[in-house]
Design a protein around this motif. Structure first.
Motif, mmCIF file in Angstrom:
data_model
loop_
_atom_site.group_PDB
_atom_site.id
_atom_site.type_symbol
_atom_site.label_atom_id
_atom_site.label_comp_id
_atom_site.label_asym_id
_atom_site.label_seq_id
_atom_site.Cartn_x
_atom_site.Cartn_y
_atom_site.Cartn_z
ATOM 1 N N LYS A 44 0.997 -1.023 -0.083
ATOM 2 C CA LYS A 44 0.215 0.058 -0.186
ATOM 3 C C LYS A 44 0.857 1.043 0.271
ATOM 4 N N ARG A 45 1.811 0.924 0.759
ATOM 5 C CA ARG A 45 2.472 2.152 0.650
ATOM 6 C C ARG A 45 3.389 2.905 -0.753
ATOM 7 N N HIS A 46 4.092 1.823 -1.134
ATOM 8 C CA HIS A 46 4.446 2.255 -2.205
ATOM 9 C C HIS A 46 3.898 2.600 -3.282
ATOM 10 N N ARG A 47 2.112 1.407 -3.200
ATOM 11 C CA ARG A 47 1.085 1.739 -4.666
ATOM 12 C C ARG A 47 0.892 3.382 -4.168
ATOM 13 N N GLN A 48 0.375 3.859 -2.678
ATOM 14 C CA GLN A 48 0.997 5.774 -2.722
ATOM 15 C C GLN A 48 1.511 6.077 -3.178
ATOM 16 N N GLN A 49 3.283 6.073 -2.298
ATOM 17 C CA GLN A 49 4.484 6.622 -3.196
ATOM 18 C C GLN A 49 4.239 6.731 -4.757
ATOM 19 N N ALA A 74 1.929 7.762 -6.320
ATOM 20 C CA ALA A 74 0.513 7.684 -6.846
ATOM 21 C C ALA A 74 -0.422 7.145 -7.651
ATOM 22 N N THR A 114 -3.919 4.276 -8.202
ATOM 23 C CA THR A 114 -4.908 4.568 -7.277
ATOM 24 C C THR A 114 -4.934 2.727 -7.151
ATOM 25 N N ALA A 115 -6.290 1.801 -6.891
ATOM 26 C CA ALA A 115 -6.130 0.670 -6.449
ATOM 27 C C ALA A 115 -5.918 0.176 -7.861
ATOM 28 N N ARG A 121 -10.042 -5.435 -7.521
ATOM 29 C CA ARG A 121 -9.536 -3.966 -6.705
ATOM 30 C C ARG A 121 -9.623 -5.227 -5.596
ATOM 31 N N TYR A 138 -6.925 -4.922 -2.110
ATOM 32 C CA TYR A 138 -7.404 -4.595 -0.421
ATOM 33 C C TYR A 138 -6.926 -5.729 0.302
ATOM 34 N N GLU A 180 -3.326 -5.966 0.470
ATOM 35 C CA GLU A 180 -2.782 -4.787 1.604
ATOM 36 C C GLU A 180 -3.918 -4.390 3.367
#
Length: 92
Positions: free
Chosen positions: A15-20, A22, A24-25, A36, A40, A43
């Motif tokens: 999740k952290r890497h996905r958010q870094q 930018a 979306t799921a 998706r 989830y 994550e």
């Protein structure tokens, strides 16, 4: 590099890497060819198939590397077994 000993550690790192990045799921799921909901679940530290895990990691530009585990830290032990269980041992 993240040290991953528990499914929840893996999920948090993904999740952290996905958010870094930018992303979306929905974007990651589409790149991975997975739903998706699978992302989830991963994550949240829930079980997913190995093939789903590898597809999601590939979609994020990540891979797995195996290394000797070594001894877990006190914080890792507390997360795994709960702080109360470790504190009870000290009282004995």
């Amino acid at each position: 590099m993240d040290t991953i000993r528990l499914p929840i550690d893996l999920g948090a790192a993904v999740k952290r890497h996905r958010q870094q990045l930018a992303l979306t799921a929905v974007e990651v799921a589409a790149r991975a060819g997975r739903s998706r909901d699978i992302l989830y679940r991963l994550e949240r530290g829930e079980d997913v198939t190995v093939s789903a895990l590898l597809d999601i990691l590939r979609a994020l530009g990540l891979s797995l590397a195996l290394q000797p585990a070594g001894m877990p830290t006190l914080a890792e032990m507390q997360r795994r077994f709960g702080a109360e269980a470790l504190d009870d041992d000290d009282a004995a």
